[in-house]
Design a protein around this motif. Sequence first.
Motif, short mmCIF file in Angstrom:
data_model
loop_
_atom_site.label_atom_id
_atom_site.label_comp_id
_atom_site.label_asym_id
_atom_site.label_seq_id
_atom_site.Cartn_x
_atom_site.Cartn_y
_atom_site.Cartn_z
N PRO A 1 0.80 -1.23 0.00
CA PRO A 1 0.00 0.00 0.00
C PRO A 1 0.83 1.28 0.00
O PRO A 1 0.29 2.36 -0.23
N LEU A 2 2.15 1.19 0.23
CA LEU A 2 2.96 2.40 0.33
C LEU A 2 3.12 3.09 -1.02
O LEU A 2 3.16 2.44 -2.06
N GLN A 3 3.23 4.41 -0.97
CA GLN A 3 3.18 5.23 -2.18
C GLN A 3 4.23 4.84 -3.20
O GLN A 3 3.95 4.80 -4.41
N ARG A 4 5.46 4.53 -2.77
CA ARG A 4 6.52 4.24 -3.73
C ARG A 4 6.23 2.99 -4.55
O ARG A 4 6.64 2.89 -5.71
N CYS A 5 5.51 2.03 -3.96
CA CYS A 5 5.10 0.84 -4.71
C CYS A 5 3.92 1.16 -5.63
O CYS A 5 3.89 0.72 -6.79
N GLN A 6 2.96 1.90 -5.12
CA GLN A 6 1.81 2.27 -5.94
C GLN A 6 2.24 3.11 -7.14
O GLN A 6 1.73 2.92 -8.26
N ASP A 7 3.19 4.04 -6.92
CA ASP A 7 3.69 4.86 -8.03
C ASP A 7 4.43 4.01 -9.06
O ASP A 7 4.37 4.29 -10.27
N THR A 8 5.13 2.99 -8.59
CA THR A 8 5.91 2.14 -9.50
C THR A 8 5.01 1.38 -10.47
O THR A 8 5.33 1.26 -11.65
N VAL A 9 3.89 0.87 -9.99
CA VAL A 9 3.05 0.01 -10.85
C VAL A 9 1.90 0.75 -11.51
O VAL A 9 1.19 0.16 -12.33
N ALA A 10 1.72 2.04 -11.20
CA ALA A 10 0.56 2.76 -11.75
C ALA A 10 0.56 2.77 -13.28
O ALA A 10 -0.44 2.46 -13.92
N GLY A 11 1.69 3.15 -13.87
CA GLY A 11 1.76 3.20 -15.33
C GLY A 11 1.65 1.83 -15.96
O GLY A 11 1.01 1.66 -17.01
N LEU A 12 2.25 0.83 -15.33
CA LEU A 12 2.17 -0.55 -15.83
C LEU A 12 0.74 -1.04 -15.81
O LEU A 12 0.26 -1.66 -16.77
N ALA A 13 0.03 -0.75 -14.72
CA ALA A 13 -1.36 -1.18 -14.60
C ALA A 13 -2.22 -0.55 -15.69
O ALA A 13 -3.08 -1.20 -16.29
N GLU A 14 -1.99 0.74 -15.95
CA GLU A 14 -2.75 1.43 -16.99
C GLU A 14 -2.46 0.83 -18.37
O GLU A 14 -3.38 0.63 -19.17
N LYS A 15 -1.18 0.54 -18.61
CA LYS A 15 -0.79 -0.02 -19.90
C LYS A 15 -1.40 -1.40 -20.11
O LYS A 15 -1.87 -1.74 -21.21
N LEU A 16 -1.41 -2.21 -19.05
CA LEU A 16 -1.91 -3.58 -19.16
C LEU A 16 -3.43 -3.66 -19.05
O LEU A 16 -4.02 -4.66 -19.45
N GLY A 17 -4.04 -2.63 -18.48
CA GLY A 17 -5.47 -2.68 -18.21
C GLY A 17 -5.81 -3.65 -17.10
O GLY A 17 -6.88 -4.27 -17.09
#
Length: 379
Positions: free
Chosen positions: A56-72
């Motif tokens: 749940p920590l921000q640095r992990c959420q920031d890391t995967v945000a773009g990947l999640a958007e790209k993958l849907g």
Amino acid sequence: MATLILLRHARSAANGSGTLAGRTAGVGLDETGRVQAEGLAGRLSGIPVSALVASPLQRCQDTVAGLAEKLGVPVAVEDRLAEVDYGQWTGRAVKDLTQEPLWKVVQQHPSAAVFPGGEALAQVQARAVEAVREHDRRISGEFGPHAVWVACSHGDVIKAVLADALGLHLDGFQRIVVDPCSVSVVRYTETRPFVLRVNDTGGDVSGLLPPKEEDSGSSSSDAVVGVRRVPEPELWGVRDLVGFFGGRWRLERKIVDAAGVRIGSFSGVAVFSPVEWGLEFREEGLLELGAHRGPAHRCLHYRVSGEGRADVYFDYGTFFHDLDLRTGLWRVGHPCRDDEYRGEFRVWDRDRWRQEWTVVGPAKDHALFTDFVREPGGS
């Protein structure tokens, strides 16, 4: 069972400041970390990721945000993958913590380490292993035994999971290195976990895909006896160097010594600009090498000499090496006084290529591995 990609969050502001962030709120990525995170989609291209799970920590959420958007693919938040609760050590400078008596325990006997006002490292391992095994069973049941999923967590947490998968006592987990934005890969089976990759910070990770089933009579839980050939990704031949290279690329460079130990890195952007005689190459970014940390840049001239071929010069006019990418693979040597540079270029597809240089001699003895991923709209 499914294949698990353990992803450490990209470089954070705390990583660069030398403080122990722990569970401090609001610790995001620094500029290097943002570049690393932006390159994740390219590194995992071709991997059919079925699920994303993250601390749940921000640095992990920031890391995967773009990947999640790209993958849907949505990101499932998992508290058991959160950073170690360092208690009273949280927010303190690492250089000060090294003077604490507990520091030696953490380094030499971590299974006995309990952070003041925080948790024990043994508790961290128990909760993290329970979480990844639980999610692995769930994802295997939902998406099938060949599913691939990503869990984004923190350095010590991932090291603890890898130690368990390797059958290594927790007291040995400090032998494992997990760099920011590195991936480590584990495949759990009924008999044992298989650790397929550790601390990979390169570009292409398609080799982690589960192998196609063969009628060998053995179980997927059986270890391979003898040598198993792991096929490399197919190469992509280049005929038009200007058309292929032209534009902006994200690059990640790993620098290792002769023993394979990481000693530095470079993260930044490379731009190939078409000119009358071919291409001008410029790279700019952040270099970390030993105690040095600062901006760096260089310029090369690619003088196109034919289809898929070029002569590469330093910007001050000295010849560097020739290049021929018509097959997608080129190996070359370059003498530099008493040292010898040996280079290898591999093109995976229109958006990814790798450059490797090994330097051997009395003055230098190291290797550089650089992965290039085309920026969206960068061509």
